[in-house]
Design a protein around this motif. Structure first.
Motif, PDB file in Angstrom:
ATOM      1  N   LYS A  42       4.210   5.490  -6.263  1.00 47.10           N
ATOM      2  CA  LYS A  42       5.209   5.646  -5.404  1.00 47.10           C
ATOM      3  C   LYS A  42       5.065   6.632  -4.295  1.00 47.10           C
ATOM      4  O   LYS A  42       5.496   6.351  -3.062  1.00 47.10           O
ATOM      5  CB  LYS A  42       6.520   6.075  -6.184  1.00 47.10           C
ATOM      6  CG  LYS A  42       7.772   5.824  -5.451  1.00 47.10           C
ATOM      7  CD  LYS A  42       9.047   6.417  -6.280  1.00 47.10           C
ATOM      8  CE  LYS A  42      10.230   6.131  -5.430  1.00 47.10           C
ATOM      9  NZ  LYS A  42      10.446   7.017  -4.168  1.00 47.10           N
ATOM     10  N   TYR A  45       3.005   4.879  -1.741  1.00 43.97           N
ATOM     11  CA  TYR A  45       3.864   3.628  -1.298  1.00 43.97           C
ATOM     12  C   TYR A  45       4.866   4.370  -0.292  1.00 43.97           C
ATOM     13  O   TYR A  45       5.060   3.505   0.974  1.00 43.97           O
ATOM     14  CB  TYR A  45       4.660   3.106  -2.271  1.00 43.97           C
ATOM     15  CG  TYR A  45       5.778   2.044  -1.913  1.00 43.97           C
ATOM     16  CD1 TYR A  45       5.478   0.538  -1.506  1.00 43.97           C
ATOM     17  CD2 TYR A  45       6.805   2.465  -1.912  1.00 43.97           C
ATOM     18  CE1 TYR A  45       6.271  -0.434  -0.732  1.00 43.97           C
ATOM     19  CE2 TYR A  45       7.993   1.705  -1.444  1.00 43.97           C
ATOM     20  CZ  TYR A  45       7.816   0.395  -0.969  1.00 43.97           C
ATOM     21  OH  TYR A  45       8.811  -0.742  -0.672  1.00 43.97           O
ATOM     22  N   ASP A  46       5.537   5.319  -0.468  1.00 41.71           N
ATOM     23  CA  ASP A  46       6.500   5.892   0.383  1.00 41.71           C
ATOM     24  C   ASP A  46       5.991   6.197   1.858  1.00 41.71           C
ATOM     25  O   ASP A  46       6.536   5.910   2.930  1.00 41.71           O
ATOM     26  CB  ASP A  46       7.287   7.006  -0.378  1.00 41.71           C
ATOM     27  CG  ASP A  46       7.888   6.870  -1.191  1.00 41.71           C
ATOM     28  OD1 ASP A  46       8.606   5.339  -1.413  1.00 41.71           O
ATOM     29  OD2 ASP A  46       8.424   7.773  -2.043  1.00 41.71           O
ATOM     30  N   GLU A  49       5.208   2.818   3.578  1.00 46.71           N
ATOM     31  CA  GLU A  49       6.437   2.205   4.226  1.00 46.71           C
ATOM     32  C   GLU A  49       6.920   2.897   5.084  1.00 46.71           C
ATOM     33  O   GLU A  49       7.491   2.211   5.996  1.00 46.71           O
ATOM     34  CB  GLU A  49       7.449   2.081   2.810  1.00 46.71           C
ATOM     35  CG  GLU A  49       8.673   1.395   3.165  1.00 46.71           C
ATOM     36  CD  GLU A  49       8.347  -0.159   3.364  1.00 46.71           C
ATOM     37  OE1 GLU A  49       9.308  -0.837   3.781  1.00 46.71           O
ATOM     38  OE2 GLU A  49       7.366  -0.563   2.955  1.00 46.71           O
ATOM     39  N   SER A  50       6.967   4.029   5.218  1.00 50.25           N
ATOM     40  CA  SER A  50       7.690   5.090   6.269  1.00 50.25           C
ATOM     41  C   SER A  50       6.640   5.302   7.297  1.00 50.25           C
ATOM     42  O   SER A  50       7.322   5.875   8.354  1.00 50.25           O
ATOM     43  CB  SER A  50       8.301   6.259   5.713  1.00 50.25           C
ATOM     44  OG  SER A  50       7.230   7.109   5.362  1.00 50.25           O
ATOM     45  N   LEU A  75      -2.150  -2.116  -2.518  1.00 51.55           N
ATOM     46  CA  LEU A  75      -1.013  -1.609  -1.659  1.00 51.55           C
ATOM     47  C   LEU A  75      -1.611  -1.357  -0.186  1.00 51.55           C
ATOM     48  O   LEU A  75      -1.105  -1.594   0.781  1.00 51.55           O
ATOM     49  CB  LEU A  75      -0.503  -0.331  -2.035  1.00 51.55           C
ATOM     50  CG  LEU A  75       0.645  -0.259  -3.011  1.00 51.55           C
ATOM     51  CD1 LEU A  75       0.915   1.399  -3.388  1.00 51.55           C
ATOM     52  CD2 LEU A  75       1.837  -0.653  -2.242  1.00 51.55           C
ATOM     53  N   ASP A  78      -1.976  -4.665   1.551  1.00 55.31           N
ATOM     54  CA  ASP A  78      -0.611  -5.224   1.969  1.00 55.31           C
ATOM     55  C   ASP A  78      -0.405  -4.601   3.335  1.00 55.31           C
ATOM     56  O   ASP A  78       0.407  -5.293   4.213  1.00 55.31           O
ATOM     57  CB  ASP A  78       0.467  -4.925   0.978  1.00 55.31           C
ATOM     58  CG  ASP A  78       0.276  -5.772  -0.204  1.00 55.31           C
ATOM     59  OD1 ASP A  78      -0.344  -6.605  -0.252  1.00 55.31           O
ATOM     60  OD2 ASP A  78       0.933  -5.464  -1.229  1.00 55.31           O
ATOM     61  N   TYR A  79      -0.702  -3.243   3.525  1.00 58.31           N
ATOM     62  CA  TYR A  79      -0.529  -2.609   4.728  1.00 58.31           C
ATOM     63  C   TYR A  79      -1.512  -2.580   5.933  1.00 58.31           C
ATOM     64  O   TYR A  79      -1.336  -1.708   6.814  1.00 58.31           O
ATOM     65  CB  TYR A  79       0.222  -1.199   4.528  1.00 58.31           C
ATOM     66  CG  TYR A  79       1.596  -1.016   3.795  1.00 58.31           C
ATOM     67  CD1 TYR A  79       2.680  -1.003   4.774  1.00 58.31           C
ATOM     68  CD2 TYR A  79       1.702  -1.366   2.412  1.00 58.31           C
ATOM     69  CE1 TYR A  79       3.983  -1.039   3.912  1.00 58.31           C
ATOM     70  CE2 TYR A  79       2.849  -1.139   1.975  1.00 58.31           C
ATOM     71  CZ  TYR A  79       4.091  -1.181   2.839  1.00 58.31           C
ATOM     72  OH  TYR A  79       5.396  -1.130   2.306  1.00 58.31           O
TER      73      TYR A  79
END
Length: 203
Positions: A42, A45-46, A49-50, A75, A78-79
């Motif tokens: 997480k 991911y955070d 994502e941010s 992950l 994906d980014y």
């Protein structure tokens, strides 16, 4: 006759009840495990994502951990940040190890990540007799007490099939371990062939 039919009906009902209960339990356990797996990554991911700054050293602990390595690469992919993934973990063996650890952790399998995992070898199989090979990575695994499988010692796990042009984190569709296959009683070649014939070829 009526007694027989009653007993038979009760047995059928019991089997159906057990099957439904097992299905519900496995689904609930699967959801719980997926939530736990997300929690492990997480923090990464955070940041992704941010859009927070992210460096190779930030990613390294996630790639080092066998339980988060595969998900970490996914992950980053994906980014579109796979450039941050540590090169030493971008190999088929490292990816296969993580895939097997996550498979074994599932409640219907070992229900735990092995305490030790060692790569044994790659086994290549000519699947059509025309020199077209598929490849399987074979590992030795063991768990410590008090896990129920500790008494059995080292067992084998197989990940694949991979092809000549496979990339490290391509998904292997036949990851499997019989867990009862003791490493001192069966060869890596035999176990890979079993998985090839009974898992891979039946999908």
């Amino acid at each position: 006759m009526n007694t027989f039919l009653l007993i038979a009906g009760l047995l059928v009902a019991a089997v159906i009840f057990f099957a439904v209960y097992r299905l519900i339990t496995v689904k609930r356990q699967g959801r719980k495990l997926n939530a736990e797996r997300f929690e492990r990554v997480k923090a990464l991911y955070d940041k992704l994502e941010s859009g927070q700054p992210l460096t190779g050293p930030d990613v390294l602990p996630f790639a080092e951990n066998v339980l988060t390595r595969e998900l970490t690469y996914q992950l980053l992919s994906d980014y579109k940040r796979t450039d941050l993934f540590p090169e030493q973990y971008y190999t088929i063996v490292q990816a296969a190890e993580s895939n097997l650890a996550n498979w074994l952790e599932f409640p219907t399998e070992l229900d735990a990540c092995p305490d030790e995992m060692k790569h044994v070898q790659r086994v290549s199989i000519d699947f059509d007799g025309q020199h077209n090979f598929v490849h399987y990575e074979v590992f030795r695994c063991r768990v410590n007490e008090p896990h129920w499988a500790a008494k059995d010692g080292w067992f084998l796990g197989v990940v694949g099939p991979y092809f000549d042009d496979s990339k490290p984190y391509d998904f292997p569709h036949a990851t499997f371990s019989r867990i009862s296959s003791k490493a001192d009683q069966i060869t890596a070649e035999e176990e890979a062939m079993w998985v090839h014939q009974n898992i891979s070829m039946r999908r």
